[in-house]
Design a protein around this motif. Structure first.
Motif, mmCIF file in Angstrom:
data_model
loop_
_atom_site.group_PDB
_atom_site.id
_atom_site.type_symbol
_atom_site.label_atom_id
_atom_site.label_comp_id
_atom_site.label_asym_id
_atom_site.label_seq_id
_atom_site.Cartn_x
_atom_site.Cartn_y
_atom_site.Cartn_z
ATOM 1 N N ARG A 193 0.817 -1.218 0.000
ATOM 2 C CA ARG A 193 0.000 0.000 0.000
ATOM 3 C C ARG A 193 0.850 1.267 0.000
ATOM 4 O O ARG A 193 0.343 2.351 -0.316
ATOM 5 N N ALA A 194 2.118 1.147 0.353
ATOM 6 C CA ALA A 194 3.007 2.297 0.232
ATOM 7 C C ALA A 194 3.238 2.650 -1.242
ATOM 8 O O ALA A 194 3.547 3.800 -1.577
ATOM 9 N N MET A 241 15.208 -7.721 0.312
ATOM 10 C CA MET A 241 14.115 -7.990 -0.638
ATOM 11 C C MET A 241 13.383 -6.678 -0.899
ATOM 12 O O MET A 241 12.805 -6.082 0.008
ATOM 13 N N THR A 242 13.428 -6.225 -2.143
ATOM 14 C CA THR A 242 12.851 -4.948 -2.531
ATOM 15 C C THR A 242 11.638 -5.167 -3.420
ATOM 16 O O THR A 242 11.598 -6.119 -4.205
ATOM 17 N N LEU A 255 9.725 2.385 -5.382
ATOM 18 C CA LEU A 255 10.364 1.243 -4.738
ATOM 19 C C LEU A 255 10.090 1.288 -3.245
ATOM 20 O O LEU A 255 9.884 2.355 -2.658
ATOM 21 N N VAL A 256 10.119 0.123 -2.618
ATOM 22 C CA VAL A 256 10.025 0.052 -1.167
ATOM 23 C C VAL A 256 10.750 -1.209 -0.699
ATOM 24 O O VAL A 256 10.679 -2.257 -1.345
ATOM 25 N N TYR A 269 16.413 4.401 4.694
ATOM 26 C CA TYR A 269 16.952 5.484 3.874
ATOM 27 C C TYR A 269 16.518 5.331 2.416
ATOM 28 O O TYR A 269 16.249 6.306 1.718
ATOM 29 N N LEU A 270 16.459 4.099 1.921
ATOM 30 C CA LEU A 270 16.119 3.871 0.512
ATOM 31 C C LEU A 270 14.690 4.279 0.206
ATOM 32 O O LEU A 270 14.394 4.792 -0.880
ATOM 33 N N ASN A 271 13.775 4.082 1.163
ATOM 34 C CA ASN A 271 12.379 4.443 0.951
ATOM 35 C C ASN A 271 12.187 5.947 0.888
ATOM 36 O O ASN A 271 11.249 6.442 0.248
#
Length: 565
Positions: A193-194, A241-242, A255-256, A269-271
């Motif tokens: 849902r993000a 796992m992305t 991406l999340v 940080y990546l999100n």
């Protein structure tokens, strides 16, 4: 006085009315398929399935539960995996439908055991496979590297098509990617849902790292997961796992990070890093697969350089794996091929079908001994040995799922001939020559010890029985009721070792009735014959009669059940 010419039936009207009949038939099949597509064949997450947990514990005694695809012990350590053949192998059909199997693997990804979870195939055939202990044991020890051992597994006698379909389904699933022992297979819905605000559920596709995403009313996109194809890549502390989300146009929406062995601050940080996310947004799966992170300006996320580079490399590997995944159009996706004897069975079926059509068109068969020899061959090969017969169970099963070209090409070609020839001609070769039960009745036709003349009124009532059975078929097919359609026809009784008592009862009653009144079952009890008769192109095809009103009733019933579903 002039002689009046007889009014000829207008050819165009005959064709148009007959096309309407075929359209009714096709519409009912389409409604059956559409209704079936609304049902979810399998639950991707087996963690809460008592059936799956019990099967795992029987297969691996030290197992205590399931986490995604992982089989875990009391300490939560992964000691194996559990897979389903659905949906990857749903295109592989036995006699009437696909079979979803559970596959338990050990830590080395070797098969420990296989069991049937659910099946759309004929009930009696599925039961025969379940009751044969040697069949399930034959899978033990096979793995993802297996290429030429699937065909060594023996089919269950009396349930050959179902057995072959199960072997092919397992082989097809094992021809894909090995499961991950590091991450749970199903993405977390909060993370989904993000990427998609209105997501309510996800469904695994026939590619092991692509999930379709649905809102309450429609598909809103799909997910690419980097596991298991990038599990070997490690960031600062381990793999990640992305999830990459794609809209219905195939463009990346973001991406999340779903699961990771990194410390949480590094993963989060990546999100939140907008430049890192922006680089991927708008790209297609194909563009993602062609990326070279080193040459594309990805320098890593500040404070999480190793993690971000690990994710970038993993996305490329996962995209390539998704694109290169086999189309799974054939049952032999990982080396499974049927034995030569099975291909000979199909060849014999095709030859008998061709011969039956020639008989129907009057090209051969004037010799009585030749006809009797053909009838005996039909009973022996199509009935007792091959089990290749058209039935309502097969018609409904194929309508819901797919046509079993890879498992039963002979039966498929026989069925095509059975439907197409009546539609385009005045001949009905399947009922008159090719059907094994019809052949038995023909042999008994002139040997009746108790001939009885059925009163006209009773005869008219009995003629509606097949249409009543067709109505039952439509109701069962549209509602998904767990009713064995094979039990209303006698054809499964030819496989007497696995046949149910209801089918055997129909066989016996139909045969006895035919001794009393010639071809009684064909005239008063066969829904398949009634269906083919409805499609037959006749001299009076321009007229709307009782069979047409009965067909309209079937269509209306299908529409009503579809509307209220």
């Amino acid at each position: 006085m002039p002689v009046r010419s007889k009014k000829r039936n207008p050819p165009l009207k005959r064709v148009l009315v007959h096309v309407l009949r075929v359209a009714i038939f096709v519409s009912v099949l389409w409604l059956i398929r559409d209704a079936h597509r609304q049902t979810v064949w399998s639950d991707a997450d087996l963690s809460n399935s008592p059936q799956a947990i019990e099967f795992v514990q029987q297969s691996v005694p030290e197992a205590t539960g399931i986490a995604g695809e992982r089989v875990v012990d009391s300490s939560g350590n992964a000691i194996g995996s559990i897979l389903q053949t659905s949906p990857q192998s749903d295109h592989i059909i036995g006699y009437s439908g696909p079979t979803n199997c559970l596959i338990v693997l050990d830590a080395e990804n070797q098969i420990v055991s296989v069991a049937i979870a659910n099946s759309g195939d004929t009930v009696d055939h599925v039961r025969a496979v379940k009751d044969d202990p040697d069949f399930a044991k034959a899978f033990s020890g096979l793995g993802f590297e297996t290429s030429d051992q699937w065909q060594q597994i023996d089919a269950v006698s009396g349930a050959t098509l179902t057995s072959y379909a199960i072997i092919a389904s397992v082989a097809n699933r094992m021809g894909g990617s090995a499961p991950s022992l590091k991450f749970e297979a199903q993405p977390d819905m909060e993370n989904v849902r993000a990427l998609f605000d209105d997501a309510v559920r996800i469904e695994l596709t026939d590619r092991s790292n692509i999930w379709d995403v649905f809102s309450d009313s429609a598909k809103v996109g799909f997910l690419l997961t980097t596991s298991p194809f990038a599990d070997q890549l490690s960031g600062y502390q381990g793999p990640t796992m992305t999830l990459a989300g794609f809209d219905n146009d195939g463009k990346c929406v973001g991406l999340v990070v779903d699961q990771t062995y990194e410390n949480q601050p590094y993963a989060s940080y990546l999100n939140d890093d907008r430049p890192f996310q922006k680089f991927y947004v708008g790209k297609t799966l194909e563009q993602l697969a062609e990326l070279s992170p080193e040459d594309s300006g990805i320098d890593g996320v500040s404070g999480a350089t190793m993690t971000s580079l690990c994710v970038a490399d993993g996305l490329v590997l996962a995209a390539k794996a998704a694109i290169e995944a086999p189309a799974n159009d054939e049952a032999g996706g990982s080396g499974f091929s049927r034995r030569a004897i099975s291909w000979w069975a199909d060849a014999i079926t095709v030859l008998l079908t061709i011969f039956g059509m020639l008989l129907s068109f009057g090209q051969i068969g004037k010799s009585k001994s030749l006809r009797i020899a053909y009838q005996l061959a039909v009973i022996l090969f199509l009935g007792l040995i091959n089990g290749h017969m058209l039935s309502q169970a097969s018609v409904v099963g194929w309508s819901k799922n797919a046509i079993p070209w890879s498992v039963a090409p002979g039966l498929v070609l026989l069925s095509i001939a059975a439907f197409v020839v009546p539609i385009v001609s005045k001949h009905q070769p399947y009922c008159h020559h090719i059907c094994p039960f019809g052949a038995i009745q023909q042999l008994a036709k002139k040997r009746s010890p108790w001939p009885v003349v059925i009163p006209k009124t009773l005869n008219s009532v009995l003629e509606f029985v097949p249409f009543a059975l067709l109505l039952l078929v439509v109701i069962v097919a549209m509602t998904g009721t767990s009713f064995n359609l094979a039990s209303i026809e006698p054809f499964d009784a030819f496989a007497f070792r696995v046949a149910g008592w209801a089918t055997i009862g129909v066989f016996v009653v139909g045969l006895v009735a035919s001794l009393v009144s010639p071809m009684a079952y064909c005239r008063f009890g066969c829904p398949t014959g009634a269906l083919l008769g409805f499609l037959k192109f006749r001299a009076d095809s321009h007229r709307i009669g009782s069979r047409d009103w009965a067909a309209m009733l079937l269509l209306v019933a299908a529409i009503l059940f579809r509307v209220v579903a």
